[in-house]
Design an enzyme around this catalytic site. Structure first.
Site, short mmCIF file in Angstrom:
data_model
loop_
_atom_site.label_atom_id
_atom_site.label_comp_id
_atom_site.label_asym_id
_atom_site.label_seq_id
_atom_site.Cartn_x
_atom_site.Cartn_y
_atom_site.Cartn_z
N ASP A 129 20.58 -116.99 -6.66
CA ASP A 129 21.28 -118.46 -5.88
C ASP A 129 19.24 -118.96 -5.59
O ASP A 129 18.43 -118.63 -6.41
CB ASP A 129 21.55 -117.78 -3.93
CG ASP A 129 22.34 -119.17 -3.52
OD1 ASP A 129 22.76 -118.53 -2.60
OD2 ASP A 129 22.03 -120.61 -3.89
N GLU A 153 26.64 -124.62 3.61
CA GLU A 153 26.18 -124.04 4.46
C GLU A 153 25.42 -123.50 5.74
O GLU A 153 25.87 -123.63 6.46
CB GLU A 153 24.60 -123.85 3.13
CG GLU A 153 25.37 -123.78 1.65
CD GLU A 153 23.95 -124.16 0.84
OE1 GLU A 153 23.79 -124.51 -0.08
OE2 GLU A 153 23.52 -122.65 0.92
O1 IDD Z 1 24.28 -125.95 -5.72
C1 IDD Z 1 23.56 -124.00 -6.64
C2 IDD Z 1 23.54 -122.89 -5.47
C3 IDD Z 1 24.95 -122.76 -5.20
O2 IDD Z 1 25.82 -122.24 -6.63
C4 IDD Z 1 25.50 -121.68 -3.74
O3 IDD Z 1 26.88 -121.04 -3.74
C5 IDD Z 1 24.47 -121.84 -2.76
O4 IDD Z 1 24.35 -120.23 -1.75
C6 IDD Z 1 23.45 -122.40 -2.79
N1 IDD Z 1 22.86 -123.48 -2.32
C7 IDD Z 1 22.00 -124.04 -2.95
C8 IDD Z 1 20.32 -125.35 -1.69
C9 IDD Z 1 20.55 -124.65 -0.66
C10 IDD Z 1 19.48 -125.62 -0.26
C11 IDD Z 1 18.86 -126.31 -0.31
C12 IDD Z 1 19.34 -126.79 -2.29
C13 IDD Z 1 19.82 -125.85 -2.93
C14 IDD Z 1 22.07 -124.33 -3.89
N2 IDD Z 1 23.38 -123.40 -4.46
#
Ligand code: IDD
Length: 603
Positions: free
Chosen positions: A286, A491
């Protein structure tokens, strides 16, 4: 004489071996690197030969990018990749988790929790097919979907990305892999990655392996504390089905299991996933998942890379500091801390997926697909999904009378609430912006617009987001529709312990329902607290979850054109201090139990 790896008639494994044999260590390291588009320079893509590029949530090539802007950007990146020494194409990845949700104008389907209420696995497969077409229309090869989390605590900010608290429902919805990638033929080798048609299908990504939905108190990226038996029975459950359907990639979870980081778990990533379950695609980290392995984050990055790659991580979503990543990875192999055999195994898996994806033969977008984005057929499918996702929780104040279906020819109705006329709110997180947004963020039909389209021409609709008492009292309304719920989130932004209805939704419900016969529609990624004194005042209550762009599906059921079929995929708690509460718990005492859902018709 064309090199064997460029011969589409050659067996995939022969092409993999031939290409691997031609690669330098640096080129192998490059294939294991995934970077965000904003740092994808000619140096990164053509010289260093990174294997993949992604668009993070809400990071378009330009503001309000059109589908062709997206396709042109992806093609530009691919041209750079093909100018590298061995001309290995990139895989471009994006979070298409409820339609192609980063793209303005794309069809936005209900989020997973609503699909869970439908119990319709075939519908979910069709949604996968439609999503794959819209993603391919922008030239993108890989969707970071499905999320097969089994959410066990509604305080989790990603609750709505989970189909259900019941692992069996989540497992049944792995049909979306067949929708996205195409259906594997009967003789397909177990665990081998599969893609049917490079033109219409995308590589899928089952995520987040494993236990993402079971963290303590639902804390995002937290610690899942449970026995191996529970991990297997609850959280691991969907993965064998994804693997059996040829899922091409699996994303590791940011979370820990009993304190062990998934991104560094040799036992779970290699012994179990690749050994016991026979997964032959590749595992991707991730976002900055490797950095998370050390505290403070990014400290001793080199050690984190060694831990994760040796544990079985094949591709790293760096996504920014690719020079450092590549330098460290090469150093770790040259000093023997990471065996070359581990690198070769990772690159073998990545190349295998690239060869079966068809991207070597068809590296560029297909402009004839552009019209499928947001097309009528897909919007009708989304409308059907909305209808099937609705759960009727109350219909009438007592046994005899039923409140729904609403009359289409009522004289005067009041439509009110923060979520009645707000496409952004009804789509939720992961829509255009990473955390979602309020207002007309994309094309679609709000619930108010859907109601306006449904009633007879002589019916007067009064829309007032937050009416004063006089409006309510003197309105002489046949009935009121109050649409309230959660602001969009994703998230950790969505991690919450207070699960009352935001924006004083309960106050508005009480003010209106005290004076007018009232239907309440809740727009939320999870159950919300409805106090008894509020619930008793309303005449009817519908959980609509996060329906997406096609609000018309809500009106279809409100006015009786279609009956309600949805049933709760998650337990509807009385108060948030009951959490976690799941079907099967001792002293299970919810407001509405898992599986609950009324129908309009007496039949
Ligand atoms: O977008 C790509 C992946 C996604 O597939 C995952 O399910 C997810 O956990 C995720 N969080 C971020 C992310 C989190 C915080 C700041 C910037 C980006 C990026 N991503």
């Amino acid at each position: 004489q064309r090199p064997l790896y460029k011969d589409p008639s050659a067996p995939v494994e022969a092409r993999v071996r031939d290409l691997l044999g031609r690669m330098t260590l640096r080129e192998k390291a490059g294939q294991m690197a995934q970077i965000e588009r904003c740092v994808a320079s000619p140096r990164a893509v053509a010289e260093l030969g990174v294997g993949s590029i992604l668009s993070g949530g809400g990071r378009p090539p330009c503001d309000r990018a059109s589908p062709s802007d997206w396709a042109d950007m992806v093609d530009d990146m691919q041209r750079l990749a093909l100018s590298s020494r061995l001309a290995v194409p990139i895989l471009y990845g994006i979070d298409a988790v409820h339609g192609h949700n980063n793209v303005v104008g794309a069809t936005i389907f209900p989020h997973n929790v609503g699909l869970g209420a439908s119990r319709d696995a075939e519908l979910v497969r069709k949604i996968g097919e439609a999503t794959a077409l819209e993603v391919r229309a922008t030239g993108i090869h890989w969707a970071f979907a499905p999320c097969v989390a089994v959410c066990r605590d509604s305080r989790w900010g990603r609750c709505y990305e989970s189909y259900s608290e019941d692992p069996e429902i989540v497992r049944s919805f792995t049909t979306i892999v067949a929708g996205l990638q195409g259906q594997t033929p009967a003789d397909h080798p177990h665990g081998y990655p599969f893609l049917h048609s490079v033109r219409e299908n995308v590589l899928a990504c089952a995520k987040h392996y494993v236990g993402d939905g079971g963290t303590h108190k639902g804390i995002n990226e937290g610690n899942t504390i449970c026995s191996l038996d529970d991990l297997e029975k609850i959280h691991m459950k969907p993965y064998p089905d994804c693997i059996a359907q040829g899922v091409a990639t699996i994303m590791a979870s940011h979370s820990q299991w009993n304190g062990e980081h998934l991104h560094a778990s040799h036992h779970l990533l290699t012994d179990v996933l690749k050994g016991k379950l026979g997964f032959q695609g590749f595992v991707v980290s991730d976002w900055e998942g490797v950095d998370h392995l050390c505290e403070p984050r990014g400290f001793d990055y080199r050690h984190c890379i060694a831990q994760s790659v040796n544990a079985g991580m094949d591709m790293i979503m760096i996504p920014f500091r690719f020079e450092k990543f590549l330098e460290d990875l090469v150093f770790l192999v040259e000093t023997g801390e990471i065996p070359l055999s581990r690198i070769d195994n990772a690159v073998e898996r990545i190349l295998r997926v690239k060869f079966i994806s068809g991207v070597f033969e068809h590296p560029f977008s297909d402009p004839t697909l552009l019209d499928v984005i947001g097309c009528k057929e897909h919007r009708l499918l989304a409308r059907e999904a909305v209808r099937k996702s609705l759960v009727l929780l109350k219909n009438g104040k007592n046994r005899e009378d039923t409140f729904l279906p609403l009359a289409k020819n009522a004289k005067r109705i009041l439509v009110t609430g923060t979520h009645a006329d707000n496409i952004g709110y009804q789509c939720g997180g992961w829509t255009i912006a990473w955390n979602g947004d309020s207002g007309k963020i994309t094309l679609g039909t709000s619930i108010l617009e859907a109601i306006q389209e449904s009633v007879e021409v002589e019916t007067e609709i009064v829309y007032d987001e937050c009416p004063i008492e006089a409006t309510i009292e003197a309105g002489n309304f046949s009935y009121a529709v109050v649409v309230v719920g959660e602001d969009p989130y994703s998230e950790s932004v969505g991690d919450r312990t207070d699960l009352s209805i935001p924006f004083n939704g309960s106050d508005l419900i009480t003010r209106v329902a005290s004076k007018v016969p009232t239907l309440v529609i809740l727009i939320s990624g999870r159950p919300l607290v409805i106090e008894p004194q509020v619930l008793e005042k309303v005449d009817a209550l519908v959980a609509a979850w996060l329906p997406g762009s096609e609000g018309t599906g809500v009106a279809d059921c409100l006015f009786g054109d279609h009956d309600f079929v949805g049933t709760l995929p998650v337990t509807w708690f009385r108060y948030d201090d009951q959490l976690p509460i799941n079907i099967g718990d001792a002293n299970y005492d919810p407001l509405f139990p898992f599986g609950y859902g009324l129908k309009c018709s007496k039949a």
